[in-house]
Scaffold this motif. Structure first.
Motif, PDB file in Angstrom:
ATOM      1  N   MET A   1     -35.891  32.479  12.102  1.00 38.21           N
ATOM      2  CA  MET A   1     -35.400  33.254  13.247  1.00 38.21           C
ATOM      3  C   MET A   1     -33.872  33.225  13.255  1.00 38.21           C
ATOM      4  SD  MET A   1     -37.864  32.229  16.407  1.00 38.21           S
ATOM      5  CE  MET A   1     -39.611  31.977  16.213  1.00 38.21           C
ATOM      6  N   THR A   2     -33.292  34.324  13.742  1.00 40.34           N
ATOM      7  CA  THR A   2     -31.825  34.362  13.806  1.00 40.34           C
ATOM      8  C   THR A   2     -31.407  34.714  15.234  1.00 40.34           C
ATOM      9  OG1 THR A   2     -31.885  36.703  13.243  1.00 40.34           O
ATOM     10  CG2 THR A   2     -31.636  35.171  11.413  1.00 40.34           C
ATOM     11  N   ALA A   3     -30.187  34.296  15.544  1.00 41.60           N
ATOM     12  CA  ALA A   3     -29.662  34.560  16.896  1.00 41.60           C
ATOM     13  C   ALA A   3     -29.572  36.062  17.128  1.00 41.60           C
ATOM     14  CB  ALA A   3     -28.286  33.920  17.027  1.00 41.60           C
ATOM     15  N   LEU A   4     -29.797  36.450  18.371  1.00 35.53           N
ATOM     16  CA  LEU A   4     -29.755  37.873  18.709  1.00 35.53           C
ATOM     17  C   LEU A   4     -28.316  38.364  18.780  1.00 35.53           C
ATOM     18  CD1 LEU A   4     -32.389  37.985  21.613  1.00 35.53           C
ATOM     19  CD2 LEU A   4     -32.715  38.688  19.223  1.00 35.53           C
ATOM     20  N   PRO A   5     -28.101  39.642  18.454  1.00 32.73           N
ATOM     21  CA  PRO A   5     -26.793  40.231  18.774  1.00 32.73           C
ATOM     22  C   PRO A   5     -26.578  40.180  20.296  1.00 32.73           C
ATOM     23  CG  PRO A   5     -28.144  41.738  17.449  1.00 32.73           C
ATOM     24  CD  PRO A   5     -29.041  40.619  17.866  1.00 32.73           C
ATOM     25  N   ALA A   6     -25.357  40.296  20.728  1.00 32.47           N
ATOM     26  CA  ALA A   6     -25.057  40.229  22.177  1.00 32.47           C
ATOM     27  C   ALA A   6     -25.784  41.347  22.913  1.00 32.47           C
ATOM     28  CB  ALA A   6     -23.549  40.360  22.385  1.00 32.47           C
ATOM     29  N   PRO A   7     -26.150  41.106  24.172  1.00 30.54           N
ATOM     30  CA  PRO A   7     -26.805  42.167  24.951  1.00 30.54           C
ATOM     31  C   PRO A   7     -25.821  43.275  25.284  1.00 30.54           C
ATOM     32  CG  PRO A   7     -26.313  40.312  26.368  1.00 30.54           C
ATOM     33  CD  PRO A   7     -25.962  39.884  24.974  1.00 30.54           C
ATOM     34  N   ARG A   8     -26.368  44.446  25.614  1.00 28.11           N
ATOM     35  CA  ARG A   8     -25.536  45.538  26.103  1.00 28.11           C
ATOM     36  C   ARG A   8     -25.310  45.331  27.602  1.00 28.11           C
ATOM     37  NH1 ARG A   8     -25.567  49.381  22.082  1.00 28.11           N
ATOM     38  NH2 ARG A   8     -27.252  49.097  20.543  1.00 28.11           N
ATOM     39  N   THR A   9     -24.139  45.673  28.073  1.00 29.73           N
ATOM     40  CA  THR A   9     -23.831  45.529  29.494  1.00 29.73           C
ATOM     41  C   THR A   9     -23.784  46.915  30.129  1.00 29.73           C
ATOM     42  OG1 THR A   9     -22.566  43.534  29.027  1.00 29.73           O
ATOM     43  CG2 THR A   9     -22.174  44.609  31.157  1.00 29.73           C
ATOM     44  N   LEU A  10     -24.554  47.082  31.194  1.00 32.07           N
ATOM     45  CA  LEU A  10     -24.548  48.337  31.966  1.00 32.07           C
ATOM     46  C   LEU A  10     -23.766  48.057  33.245  1.00 32.07           C
ATOM     47  CD1 LEU A  10     -28.330  49.375  31.593  1.00 32.07           C
ATOM     48  CD2 LEU A  10     -26.398  50.006  30.111  1.00 32.07           C
ATOM     49  N   GLY A  49     -37.890  37.242  16.882  1.00 32.45           N
ATOM     50  CA  GLY A  49     -39.210  36.645  16.700  1.00 32.45           C
ATOM     51  C   GLY A  49     -39.671  35.773  17.854  1.00 32.45           C
ATOM     52  N   ALA A  50     -38.786  35.583  18.870  1.00 29.44           N
ATOM     53  CA  ALA A  50     -39.168  34.740  20.013  1.00 29.44           C
ATOM     54  C   ALA A  50     -39.021  35.536  21.307  1.00 29.44           C
ATOM     55  CB  ALA A  50     -38.266  33.503  20.070  1.00 29.44           C
ATOM     56  N   PRO A  51     -39.943  35.302  22.274  1.00 30.43           N
ATOM     57  CA  PRO A  51     -39.790  35.972  23.573  1.00 30.43           C
ATOM     58  C   PRO A  51     -38.652  35.334  24.381  1.00 30.43           C
ATOM     59  CG  PRO A  51     -41.713  34.524  23.610  1.00 30.43           C
ATOM     60  CD  PRO A  51     -41.160  34.484  22.221  1.00 30.43           C
ATOM     61  N   ILE A  52     -38.056  36.097  25.250  1.00 31.41           N
ATOM     62  CA  ILE A  52     -37.030  35.591  26.169  1.00 31.41           C
ATOM     63  C   ILE A  52     -37.729  35.186  27.460  1.00 31.41           C
ATOM     64  CG2 ILE A  52     -34.995  36.240  27.522  1.00 31.41           C
ATOM     65  CD1 ILE A  52     -34.292  38.203  25.224  1.00 31.41           C
ATOM     66  N   ARG A  53     -37.381  33.998  27.963  1.00 34.12           N
ATOM     67  CA  ARG A  53     -38.063  33.433  29.155  1.00 34.12           C
ATOM     68  C   ARG A  53     -37.255  33.770  30.416  1.00 34.12           C
ATOM     69  NH1 ARG A  53     -42.884  32.403  29.950  1.00 34.12           N
ATOM     70  NH2 ARG A  53     -43.068  31.001  28.160  1.00 34.12           N
TER      71      ARG A  53
END
Ligand code: TA6
Length: 277
Positions: A1-10, A49-53
């Motif tokens: 598994m790899t770290a996610l790219p940064a989230p988008r900000t709205l 590959g992992a869900p966000i809690r």
């Protein structure tokens, strides 16, 4: 598994929201002048590959282990895949981002071509719309949920109105599954995991943070209410042992007998409108 790219900000004059392309997962929504409305575990993973809690996991094309009770991964694959960001549109009060996930009929456990689009409109309210289209040649059915984690001051003091008289199945450990019928408001004093047959609006009164959260659903015949309480929280590695008092899930779903059926070319939209007062 790899770290996610940064989230988008709205960002709009009324609120700020953050959304990962991973699962098209809304992880925060904070209207101006209020405390964050969505809950996020400090122990959550943010990896492929992992869900966000926390936030708003998208459950599709099944809920939990599915109607057959043997589907994996739990709550379907949509929350584990990278959705394609289609862009954002601004109005004076809000900003709307749109994501897409398409299946070519080879998705494990769901061998049907489909297209899902997800609209996140973040302003003084949070307006979520999940639209699924059958792009194949066979009729299919699916379950879905916008599995929203709401932040509360103390779950033992919240009062949930709007489900009085609704029948529900009880999924809490060791409980009599039922069906049962809700008598009056829902309060939380133990593990609570209920699948209600209900289309109505749900209002959560939080006396500690002195606010009311209102959930208005469209295209949803099922409402799920969940708090893991002590033992189940401790059993989840991505959920802090002492975090359970700070959250409750109020989910808009179509699950079990309320699964959606789409003929070729048909679409269905599940809507979740969250407001704070
Ligand atoms: O929506 C409630 C529920 O189905 C619970 O049974 C619990 O499993 C929760 O979802 C979390 O599921 P997850 O797969 O995200 O750990």
């Amino acid at each position: 598994m790899t770290a996610l790219p940064a989230p988008r900000t709205l960002t709009s004059p009324s609120a700020v929201a953050e959304v990962f392309d991973h699962g098209a997962h809304v992880v925060s929504w904070t209207p101006v002048g209020t405390a964050p409305v969505l809950w996020m575990s400090a122990a959550s993973a943010f990896e492929t590959g992992a869900p966000i809690r926390g936030g708003v996991p998208i459950c599709f094309p099944w809920f939990g282990a599915g109607r057959s009770k043997d589907c994996a991964p739990a709550h379907g694959f949509a929350r584990l895949q990278a959705w394609r960001f289609l862009g954002e549109e601004r109005t004076p009060e809000a900003v709307r981002g749109t994501w897409e996930l398409a299946g070519d009929g080879t998705s494990a456990g769901f061998a049907y071509p489909f297209r899902a689009t997800y609209e996140v409109r973040a302003g003084a309210s949070l307006d979520l719309r999940l639209t699924v289209t059958n792009t194949g040649t066979e009729t299919f059915s699916y379950e879905e949920a916008l599995h929203t984690y709401l932040a509360v001051g103390d779950v033992r003091q919240v009062v949930v109105d709007g489900l009085d008289g609704a029948s529900y199945l009880d999924k809490a450990a060791g409980a009599d599954a039922g069906p049962h019928r809700q008598q009056g408001p829902v309060t939380i004093s133990a593990e609570t995991d209920r699948v209600y047959a209900s289309t109505g609006e749900v209002r959560l009164t939080d006396p500690v943070w002195e606010r009311t959260l209102t959930v208005t659903k469209t295209g949803s015949a099922t409402t799920v209410v969940w708090n893991p309480w002590v033992a189940k929280a401790a059993a989840m590695p991505d959920f802090g042992d002492d975090e359970w008092p700070g959250m409750i899930c109020i989910e808009a779903a179509n699950a079990l007998d309320d699964a959606v059926v789409l003929a070729p070319g048909e679409s269905h939209t599940l809507g979740y409108l969250l407001t704070v007062s």
